[in-house]
Write a protein that holds these residues in place. Structure first.
Motif, short mmCIF file in Angstrom:
data_model
loop_
_atom_site.label_atom_id
_atom_site.label_comp_id
_atom_site.label_asym_id
_atom_site.label_seq_id
_atom_site.Cartn_x
_atom_site.Cartn_y
_atom_site.Cartn_z
N LYS A 1 -26.69 53.16 42.11
CA LYS A 1 -26.51 52.41 43.26
C LYS A 1 -26.52 50.98 43.11
N MET A 2 -25.85 50.29 43.93
CA MET A 2 -25.60 48.87 43.47
C MET A 2 -26.72 48.01 44.22
N GLU A 3 -27.73 48.07 43.32
CA GLU A 3 -28.93 47.20 43.89
C GLU A 3 -29.56 46.55 42.76
N PHE A 4 -29.84 45.28 42.92
CA PHE A 4 -30.23 44.37 41.82
C PHE A 4 -31.59 44.37 41.53
N GLY A 5 -32.02 44.58 40.38
CA GLY A 5 -33.35 44.23 39.79
C GLY A 5 -34.26 45.65 40.18
N VAL A 6 -33.52 46.49 40.44
CA VAL A 6 -34.04 48.01 40.84
C VAL A 6 -33.96 48.92 39.72
N ILE A 7 -35.06 49.56 39.13
CA ILE A 7 -35.01 50.59 38.06
C ILE A 7 -34.42 51.94 38.56
N GLN A 8 -33.51 52.38 37.82
CA GLN A 8 -32.90 53.57 38.27
C GLN A 8 -33.17 54.49 37.25
N LYS A 9 -33.91 55.58 37.12
CA LYS A 9 -34.09 56.42 36.13
C LYS A 9 -33.14 57.81 36.02
N GLN A 10 -32.49 57.99 34.84
CA GLN A 10 -31.70 59.44 35.08
C GLN A 10 -31.76 60.00 33.72
N ASP A 11 -32.17 61.07 33.64
CA ASP A 11 -32.59 61.89 32.13
C ASP A 11 -33.28 61.18 31.15
N GLY A 12 -34.28 60.59 31.49
CA GLY A 12 -35.02 59.87 30.43
C GLY A 12 -34.59 58.40 30.03
N VAL A 13 -33.47 58.14 30.66
CA VAL A 13 -33.05 56.63 30.39
C VAL A 13 -33.03 55.97 31.78
N THR A 14 -33.52 54.52 31.20
CA THR A 14 -33.70 53.62 32.69
C THR A 14 -32.63 52.47 32.52
N TYR A 15 -32.14 52.43 33.76
CA TYR A 15 -30.97 51.56 34.11
C TYR A 15 -31.45 50.49 35.27
N THR A 16 -30.82 49.41 34.98
CA THR A 16 -30.96 48.30 35.93
C THR A 16 -29.65 47.34 35.93
N LEU A 17 -29.55 46.83 37.25
CA LEU A 17 -28.38 46.07 37.44
C LEU A 17 -28.84 44.82 37.67
N ARG A 18 -28.39 43.73 36.97
CA ARG A 18 -28.74 42.42 36.93
C ARG A 18 -27.54 41.21 37.12
N LYS A 19 -27.76 40.44 38.10
CA LYS A 19 -27.00 39.30 38.54
C LYS A 19 -26.83 38.22 37.30
N MET A 20 -25.93 38.13 36.53
CA MET A 20 -25.94 37.15 35.46
C MET A 20 -25.58 35.54 36.10
N ASN A 21 -24.71 35.72 37.04
CA ASN A 21 -24.16 34.41 37.84
C ASN A 21 -23.77 34.58 39.12
N ASP A 22 -22.94 33.91 39.56
CA ASP A 22 -22.41 34.12 40.93
C ASP A 22 -21.45 35.18 41.07
N THR A 23 -20.76 35.49 39.83
CA THR A 23 -19.59 36.44 39.81
C THR A 23 -19.92 37.66 39.01
N GLU A 24 -20.60 37.60 37.88
CA GLU A 24 -21.03 38.58 36.70
C GLU A 24 -22.20 39.35 37.23
N ILE A 25 -22.09 40.53 36.69
CA ILE A 25 -23.30 41.70 36.97
C ILE A 25 -23.35 42.44 35.61
N SER A 26 -24.53 42.42 35.14
CA SER A 26 -24.78 43.11 33.72
C SER A 26 -25.42 44.32 34.22
N LEU A 27 -24.86 45.56 33.51
CA LEU A 27 -25.63 46.93 33.47
C LEU A 27 -26.50 46.87 32.30
N ASP A 28 -27.64 47.21 32.55
CA ASP A 28 -28.58 47.09 31.24
C ASP A 28 -29.23 48.45 31.34
N ARG A 29 -29.64 48.98 30.21
CA ARG A 29 -30.46 50.36 29.99
C ARG A 29 -31.41 50.24 29.07
N SER A 30 -32.45 51.08 29.07
CA SER A 30 -33.49 51.04 28.26
C SER A 30 -33.99 52.40 27.76
#
Length: 259
Positions: free
Chosen positions: A133-162
């Protein structure tokens, strides 16, 4: 597209209404049924950005594909099912170099229903199993992996995982929400097939998620992960590679590798 045949290829037997539940189940069915693979690049079969050819390869020949093929085909199916969708351009994070690569090197999909948006991607290799889901700064866990979407600037978004319960995050790729057409990716599609700078050109890869792990075959290794346990076997030669390709993926490709 024969939508019924496509859904059968995905082993999908659920509802076909344009709902979030359908989207989530369809996404998971895709990543566990259709491998990410770059074998045409290594067996000298040119890949064109043509949805009819995507369908022939994935559905009729029961092959896999890389991002343009897999997400390109899913895009067509989602449209037929009534979803509102568009392509986005992504810049993949190159871990060994600790930097992002060029835009258009990866394509993903945005699905929206008026109030919500989801990031959809069945063509990344080790992709997330369900839409994010396109929500920023929210932790989304799937099958043991953690994902989050982060605003980098006014236009770019980073998909990060842990992989350590959110202790350490690393980017997967960055993107903008500018709608794109499939033909916009033509130059980078050719790059992946011809340039030694492309990771997809450097070694063969075939990988699919399983209900409890992943099976990955590369030029050098077969890696089977099950319930968190990893087993790795070395590939002896080209014949060994093709034998394992048939055993684990039911692909029969008696072709000549580019070496």
């Amino acid at each position: 597209m024969n939508l019924e045949a496509y859904l059968k290829r995905l082993n999908y037997k659920g509802a076909t209404s344009a709902s979030p539940d359908t989207l989530y189940k369809l996404h998971r069915a895709h990543v566990t049924s259709v491998p990410f693979e770059n074998l045409d690049i290594h067996y000298k079969q040119w890949i064109e950005l043509d949805s009819e050819k995507f369908y022939t390869k994935v559905v009729e020949q029961r092959r896999g594909g890389f991002c343009y093929e897999l997400n390109g085909l899913l895009y067509e199916a989602l449209q037929e099912l009534g979803f509102q969708v568009y392509f986005i351009s992504c810049s993949v994070y190159i871990q060994p170099l600790q930097k992002f690569g060029p835009y258009f090197a990866h394509v993903a999909i945005v699905v929206e229903d008026g109030k919500d948006q989801w990031l959809v991607d069945v063509g990344f290799g080790s992709s997330f199993p369900e839409p994010l889901k396109m929500e920023f700064g929210v932790i989304q866990k799937q099958d043991g992996v953690t994902y989050t979407l982060r605003k980098m600037n006014d236009t770019e978004i980073s998909l990060d995982r842990s992989f350590d319960e959110g202790g350490t995050f690393e980017p997967m790729y960055k993107f903008t929400l500018v709608p794109r057409q499939l033909e916009d990716f033509q130059e980078m599609c050719a790059f992946h097939q011809t340039s030694e700078a492309s990771p997809l050109y450097q070694k063969k890869l075939c990988s699919v998620a399983t209900p409890n792990g992943r099976i990955t075959l590369t030029s050098n290794h077969l890696i089977i992960t099950k319930d968190g346990q990893r087993n790795e076997v070395e590939i002896k030669d080209e014949q060994d590679f093709q034998d394992k390709l048939f055993t684990y993926f039911a692909f029969d490709l008696p072709l000549q590798s580019k070496g």
